[in-house]
Design a protein around this motif. Sequence first.
Motif, PDB file in Angstrom:
ATOM      1  N   ASN A  70       0.836  -1.208   0.000  1.00 44.24           N
ATOM      2  CA  ASN A  70       0.000   0.000   0.000  1.00 44.24           C
ATOM      3  C   ASN A  70       0.867   1.252   0.000  1.00 44.24           C
ATOM      4  O   ASN A  70       0.586   2.219  -0.704  1.00 44.24           O
ATOM      5  CB  ASN A  70      -0.896   0.036   1.256  1.00 44.24           C
ATOM      6  CG  ASN A  70      -1.718  -1.208   1.429  1.00 44.24           C
ATOM      7  OD1 ASN A  70      -2.437  -1.626   0.536  1.00 44.24           O
ATOM      8  ND2 ASN A  70      -1.627  -1.817   2.596  1.00 44.24           N
ATOM      9  N   THR A  71       1.929   1.219   0.806  1.00 49.77           N
ATOM     10  CA  THR A  71       2.801   2.386   0.946  1.00 49.77           C
ATOM     11  C   THR A  71       3.516   2.703  -0.359  1.00 49.77           C
ATOM     12  O   THR A  71       3.668   3.877  -0.723  1.00 49.77           O
ATOM     13  CB  THR A  71       3.811   2.152   2.084  1.00 49.77           C
ATOM     14  OG1 THR A  71       3.092   1.901   3.297  1.00 49.77           O
ATOM     15  CG2 THR A  71       4.718   3.361   2.272  1.00 49.77           C
ATOM     16  N   GLY A  74       1.215   4.458  -2.523  1.00 45.87           N
ATOM     17  CA  GLY A  74       1.081   5.824  -2.017  1.00 45.87           C
ATOM     18  C   GLY A  74       2.266   6.693  -2.388  1.00 45.87           C
ATOM     19  O   GLY A  74       2.097   7.861  -2.758  1.00 45.87           O
ATOM     20  N   TYR A  77       1.953   7.480  -6.154  1.00 48.93           N
ATOM     21  CA  TYR A  77       0.865   8.428  -6.400  1.00 48.93           C
ATOM     22  C   TYR A  77       1.191   9.808  -5.831  1.00 48.93           C
ATOM     23  O   TYR A  77       1.056  10.826  -6.512  1.00 48.93           O
ATOM     24  CB  TYR A  77      -0.431   7.890  -5.791  1.00 48.93           C
ATOM     25  CG  TYR A  77      -1.645   8.731  -6.084  1.00 48.93           C
ATOM     26  CD1 TYR A  77      -2.234   8.710  -7.338  1.00 48.93           C
ATOM     27  CD2 TYR A  77      -2.205   9.546  -5.096  1.00 48.93           C
ATOM     28  CE1 TYR A  77      -3.360   9.476  -7.608  1.00 48.93           C
ATOM     29  CE2 TYR A  77      -3.319  10.314  -5.364  1.00 48.93           C
ATOM     30  CZ  TYR A  77      -3.894  10.276  -6.615  1.00 48.93           C
ATOM     31  OH  TYR A  77      -5.001  11.047  -6.876  1.00 48.93           O
ATOM     32  N   GLY A  78       1.624   9.839  -4.576  1.00 56.74           N
ATOM     33  CA  GLY A  78       1.968  11.107  -3.939  1.00 56.74           C
ATOM     34  C   GLY A  78       3.154  11.769  -4.596  1.00 56.74           C
ATOM     35  O   GLY A  78       3.180  12.985  -4.796  1.00 56.74           O
ATOM     36  N   GLN A 108       3.946  12.320   4.390  1.00 56.39           N
ATOM     37  CA  GLN A 108       2.814  13.151   3.990  1.00 56.39           C
ATOM     38  C   GLN A 108       3.150  14.001   2.764  1.00 56.39           C
ATOM     39  O   GLN A 108       4.140  14.717   2.758  1.00 56.39           O
ATOM     40  CB  GLN A 108       2.393  14.075   5.141  1.00 56.39           C
ATOM     41  CG  GLN A 108       1.982  13.321   6.392  1.00 56.39           C
ATOM     42  CD  GLN A 108       1.432  14.233   7.464  1.00 56.39           C
ATOM     43  OE1 GLN A 108       0.367  13.996   8.016  1.00 56.39           O
ATOM     44  NE2 GLN A 108       2.149  15.295   7.773  1.00 56.39           N
ATOM     45  N   THR A 120      -5.321   8.086   2.623  1.00 59.98           N
ATOM     46  CA  THR A 120      -4.226   7.329   3.213  1.00 59.98           C
ATOM     47  C   THR A 120      -3.985   6.069   2.400  1.00 59.98           C
ATOM     48  O   THR A 120      -4.916   5.311   2.117  1.00 59.98           O
ATOM     49  CB  THR A 120      -4.554   6.954   4.670  1.00 59.98           C
ATOM     50  OG1 THR A 120      -4.758   8.147   5.422  1.00 59.98           O
ATOM     51  CG2 THR A 120      -3.429   6.151   5.300  1.00 59.98           C
ATOM     52  N   LEU A 121      -2.733   5.865   2.025  1.00 61.38           N
ATOM     53  CA  LEU A 121      -2.319   4.672   1.290  1.00 61.38           C
ATOM     54  C   LEU A 121      -1.163   4.041   2.053  1.00 61.38           C
ATOM     55  O   LEU A 121      -0.010   4.471   1.926  1.00 61.38           O
ATOM     56  CB  LEU A 121      -1.893   5.045  -0.132  1.00 61.38           C
ATOM     57  CG  LEU A 121      -2.973   5.722  -0.981  1.00 61.38           C
ATOM     58  CD1 LEU A 121      -2.360   6.436  -2.164  1.00 61.38           C
ATOM     59  CD2 LEU A 121      -3.989   4.707  -1.453  1.00 61.38           C
ATOM     60  N   VAL A 124       1.440   6.338   3.878  1.00 66.51           N
ATOM     61  CA  VAL A 124       1.505   7.580   3.103  1.00 66.51           C
ATOM     62  C   VAL A 124       0.139   8.257   3.183  1.00 66.51           C
ATOM     63  O   VAL A 124      -0.897   7.603   3.041  1.00 66.51           O
ATOM     64  CB  VAL A 124       1.856   7.309   1.622  1.00 66.51           C
ATOM     65  CG1 VAL A 124       1.718   8.569   0.788  1.00 66.51           C
ATOM     66  CG2 VAL A 124       3.261   6.747   1.488  1.00 66.51           C
ATOM     67  N   ILE A 125       0.154   9.574   3.438  1.00 69.62           N
ATOM     68  CA  ILE A 125      -1.089  10.358   3.413  1.00 69.62           C
ATOM     69  C   ILE A 125      -0.919  11.452   2.369  1.00 69.62           C
ATOM     70  O   ILE A 125       0.074  12.177   2.376  1.00 69.62           O
ATOM     71  CB  ILE A 125      -1.417  10.990   4.785  1.00 69.62           C
ATOM     72  CG1 ILE A 125      -1.441   9.921   5.886  1.00 69.62           C
ATOM     73  CG2 ILE A 125      -2.758  11.717   4.724  1.00 69.62           C
ATOM     74  CD1 ILE A 125      -1.600  10.482   7.291  1.00 69.62           C
ATOM     75  N   VAL A 126      -1.879  11.533   1.452  1.00 72.77           N
ATOM     76  CA  VAL A 126      -1.854  12.546   0.401  1.00 72.77           C
ATOM     77  C   VAL A 126      -2.976  13.541   0.675  1.00 72.77           C
ATOM     78  O   VAL A 126      -4.136  13.149   0.823  1.00 72.77           O
ATOM     79  CB  VAL A 126      -2.035  11.909  -0.996  1.00 72.77           C
ATOM     80  CG1 VAL A 126      -1.888  12.965  -2.085  1.00 72.77           C
ATOM     81  CG2 VAL A 126      -1.030  10.783  -1.218  1.00 72.77           C
ATOM     82  N   THR A 154      -3.678   4.650   8.804  1.00 77.28           N
ATOM     83  CA  THR A 154      -2.363   4.006   8.682  1.00 77.28           C
ATOM     84  C   THR A 154      -2.290   2.785   9.587  1.00 77.28           C
ATOM     85  O   THR A 154      -1.681   1.778   9.228  1.00 77.28           O
ATOM     86  CB  THR A 154      -1.201   4.978   9.021  1.00 77.28           C
ATOM     87  OG1 THR A 154      -1.175   5.257  10.425  1.00 77.28           O
ATOM     88  CG2 THR A 154      -1.296   6.268   8.232  1.00 77.28           C
TER      89      THR A 154
END
Length: 201
Positions: A70-71, A74, A77-78, A108, A120-121, A124-126, A154
């Motif tokens: 997942n991270t 993220g 993508y982020g 973040q 949240t991925l 990682v938070i976008v 998370t």
Amino acid sequence: MAAAAVLGGTGSALSGGKFENGAVSGAFSRLFNDEIHSDSSQESNSDNKKRNRPLNVSVDYIGKIWSLPNTIIGLIYGGLGHLIGEVGQFFGLYTAEPSISFDNNAIQFENNPLMLSAMTLGNVIVYGNSTEMQPTSLRYNGAHTLGFEEMQHTYQAQILGPFYFPAHIVSGLSGLINNGNWHGGSAFLERGPHRRRPTAW
């Protein structure tokens, strides 16, 4: 965090490895290091928590590794959104300044042009670029911040690991079908984080 990723990637590339592998390793080294050395006032006032700290850190490491798929999504993508934001700002097409920080148990990406709200991925938070969608934006009349709310996701990801994405889709669709809202009452992964005092569950 960004510097750690760049240094790790550069070091890996110079030694004949892949930049992206070194970047992920560097970012997670920083993530884990900050986790070890972080110390809240509640923990410093509790002998039991101090004694259990090595166990808690070990469990946290395992959770972060379990959630790594997942991270990585993220980070891609982020990171892509961050790059687009930087280029857009350079050419005067994007006014908000994209930034990367470490807090709320996550890497973040703030003021990200690929995000309208917050997501949240893994670890990682976008965040989008509106004032209501920043890590420090207050929720429930100041009861907590958006970052603290997203942090609960998370922890969900660290428990569910690769099943987090499918579970989140089922949760959101359940809320959408039964309540007309992705975050509706039937969305079981949103109940805890959206409480006045957020929890993971």
